[in-house]
Structures are given as C-alpha cells and as structure tokens.
Design a protein around this motif. Structure first.
Motif, PDB file in Angstrom:
ATOM      1  N   PHE A  84       0.831  -1.204   0.000  1.00 38.68           N
ATOM      2  CA  PHE A  84       0.000   0.000   0.000  1.00 38.68           C
ATOM      3  C   PHE A  84       0.865   1.254   0.000  1.00 38.68           C
ATOM      4  CE2 PHE A  84      -1.982   3.336   2.644  1.00 38.68           C
ATOM      5  CZ  PHE A  84      -3.055   3.660   1.828  1.00 38.68           C
ATOM      6  N   LEU A  85       1.859   1.310   0.892  1.00 37.75           N
ATOM      7  CA  LEU A  85       2.697   2.511   1.001  1.00 37.75           C
ATOM      8  C   LEU A  85       3.559   2.731  -0.239  1.00 37.75           C
ATOM      9  CD1 LEU A  85       3.706   2.249   4.757  1.00 37.75           C
ATOM     10  CD2 LEU A  85       2.099   3.875   3.709  1.00 37.75           C
ATOM     11  N   GLU A  86       4.031   1.655  -0.868  1.00 38.04           N
ATOM     12  CA  GLU A  86       4.830   1.782  -2.091  1.00 38.04           C
ATOM     13  C   GLU A  86       4.008   2.381  -3.234  1.00 38.04           C
ATOM     14  OE1 GLU A  86       6.334  -2.153  -2.759  1.00 38.04           O
ATOM     15  OE2 GLU A  86       7.784  -1.992  -1.113  1.00 38.04           O
ATOM     16  N   ALA A  87       2.694   2.206  -3.187  1.00 36.97           N
ATOM     17  CA  ALA A  87       1.827   2.706  -4.256  1.00 36.97           C
ATOM     18  C   ALA A  87       1.436   4.174  -4.057  1.00 36.97           C
ATOM     19  CB  ALA A  87       0.565   1.849  -4.341  1.00 36.97           C
ATOM     20  N   ILE A  88       1.811   4.774  -2.928  1.00 36.23           N
ATOM     21  CA  ILE A  88       1.441   6.159  -2.632  1.00 36.23           C
ATOM     22  C   ILE A  88       2.344   7.111  -3.409  1.00 36.23           C
ATOM     23  CG2 ILE A  88       1.286   7.924  -0.811  1.00 36.23           C
ATOM     24  CD1 ILE A  88      -0.851   5.736  -0.609  1.00 36.23           C
ATOM     25  N   ASP A  89       1.705   8.057  -4.093  1.00 35.12           N
ATOM     26  CA  ASP A  89       2.434   9.121  -4.793  1.00 35.12           C
ATOM     27  C   ASP A  89       2.739  10.211  -3.760  1.00 35.12           C
ATOM     28  OD1 ASP A  89       3.389  11.056  -6.595  1.00 35.12           O
ATOM     29  OD2 ASP A  89       1.345  11.749  -7.049  1.00 35.12           O
ATOM     30  N   PRO A  90       4.012  10.462  -3.431  1.00 42.39           N
ATOM     31  CA  PRO A  90       4.349  11.447  -2.402  1.00 42.39           C
ATOM     32  C   PRO A  90       3.776  12.835  -2.690  1.00 42.39           C
ATOM     33  CG  PRO A  90       6.306  10.215  -3.043  1.00 42.39           C
ATOM     34  CD  PRO A  90       5.199   9.833  -3.987  1.00 42.39           C
ATOM     35  N   GLU A  91       3.829  13.238  -3.949  1.00 43.44           N
ATOM     36  CA  GLU A  91       3.290  14.554  -4.306  1.00 43.44           C
ATOM     37  C   GLU A  91       1.782  14.602  -4.083  1.00 43.44           C
ATOM     38  OE1 GLU A  91       2.882  17.473  -8.203  1.00 43.44           O
ATOM     39  OE2 GLU A  91       4.374  15.874  -8.229  1.00 43.44           O
ATOM     40  N   GLY A  92       1.090  13.529  -4.474  1.00 45.63           N
ATOM     41  CA  GLY A  92      -0.354  13.465  -4.282  1.00 45.63           C
ATOM     42  C   GLY A  92      -0.729  13.465  -2.805  1.00 45.63           C
ATOM     43  N   LEU A  93       0.061  12.767  -1.990  1.00 43.26           N
ATOM     44  CA  LEU A  93      -0.190  12.743  -0.554  1.00 43.26           C
ATOM     45  C   LEU A  93      -0.010  14.140   0.041  1.00 43.26           C
ATOM     46  CD1 LEU A  93      -0.702  11.342   2.158  1.00 43.26           C
ATOM     47  CD2 LEU A  93       1.752  10.770   2.216  1.00 43.26           C
ATOM     48  N   GLU A  94       1.077  14.801  -0.331  1.00 44.60           N
ATOM     49  CA  GLU A  94       1.332  16.143   0.206  1.00 44.60           C
ATOM     50  C   GLU A  94       0.223  17.112  -0.198  1.00 44.60           C
ATOM     51  OE1 GLU A  94       4.723  19.497  -0.391  1.00 44.60           O
ATOM     52  OE2 GLU A  94       5.425  17.493   0.159  1.00 44.60           O
TER      53      GLU A  94
END
Length: 125
Positions: A84-94
C-alpha cells in the motif's frame, strides 16, 4: 459405504426457538438453558452443518463430547502495508494533506494529518 470421522462425530441437534428463548437438545439430551448464552447455525452445501454454542460460566455444568476446533492465525499486516505505502504518490499525498481543513499547527500535526489521510485511503474513503 464407510463413514468418515466427521460423519461419525456428527450429533443430532434440535433447537426449538420461541421469541427470546430456545430449548436445545443434543442427541436427545436437553441442555440447561442457563448454560448457553447464544448459538449460531451454519451450513454450506455439500458439508456437514455446524452448530456453535456459546456457553456461560455458570454453575457446575460439565461439557463433554467431540468438537471441531479451528484456530486462525492473525495475518501479518506488514506485507500488505508495504505494498500500500509503495503505491502512494508522495506529491499526491502532500497535496491532499495540505488541502485538508483539519490540518493543525501544533507539533507533529503534519505527520498526524498524513497518517489520517493514509488511513482514509486504506479504508477506501
């Protein structure tokens, strides 16, 4: 035709339910109603039916007989969390976190809001 161990261990169970009361008999022997706090019955096609009795701890009632016991292992959440965490886009999360109205200004509020956002995403919200 040979009986399997499961078929040989099968018991005749009769439950007569009226309103909030139920009389339960196992192989013709009545069970004291104060010793059972709940029961459930399930049956999958092609398999023996299962009756689950939830017993109370009252009195000196002794239970005996055969039962099928299943012990379930709690799955390790680590591998699923890593995927799940590997699939997170850091920019999208921020972007999602900074746009939230509940982000605070206290210490660690950015981290707390990120964890809240990730939890919501994990639950499909």
């Amino acid at each position: 035709m040979e009986q399997t161990n499961e078929a040989a261990a099968a018991r005749q169970v009769e439950i007569t339910a009226r309103g909030g009361q139920a009389d339960i008999e196992i192989d013709g022997t009545r069970i004291d109603p104060s010793t059972v706090k709940a029961y459930s019955v399930s049956h999958l096609a092609g398999e023996q039916p299962d009756v689950l009795l939830h017993v109370t701890d009252r009195g000196d009632t002794q239970w005996s007989g055969m039962a099928r016991v299943a012990v379930a292992d709690v799955p390790d959440p680590g591998p699923a969390a890593a995927i799940f965490l590997e699939a997170i886009d850091p920019e999208g999360l921020e972007r999602a976190v900074l746009a939230r109205p509940d982000i605070g200004s206290e210490p660690y509020s950015l981290t707390q809001t990120m964890l809240t956002q990730l939890g919501e995403w994990a639950r499909g919200l």
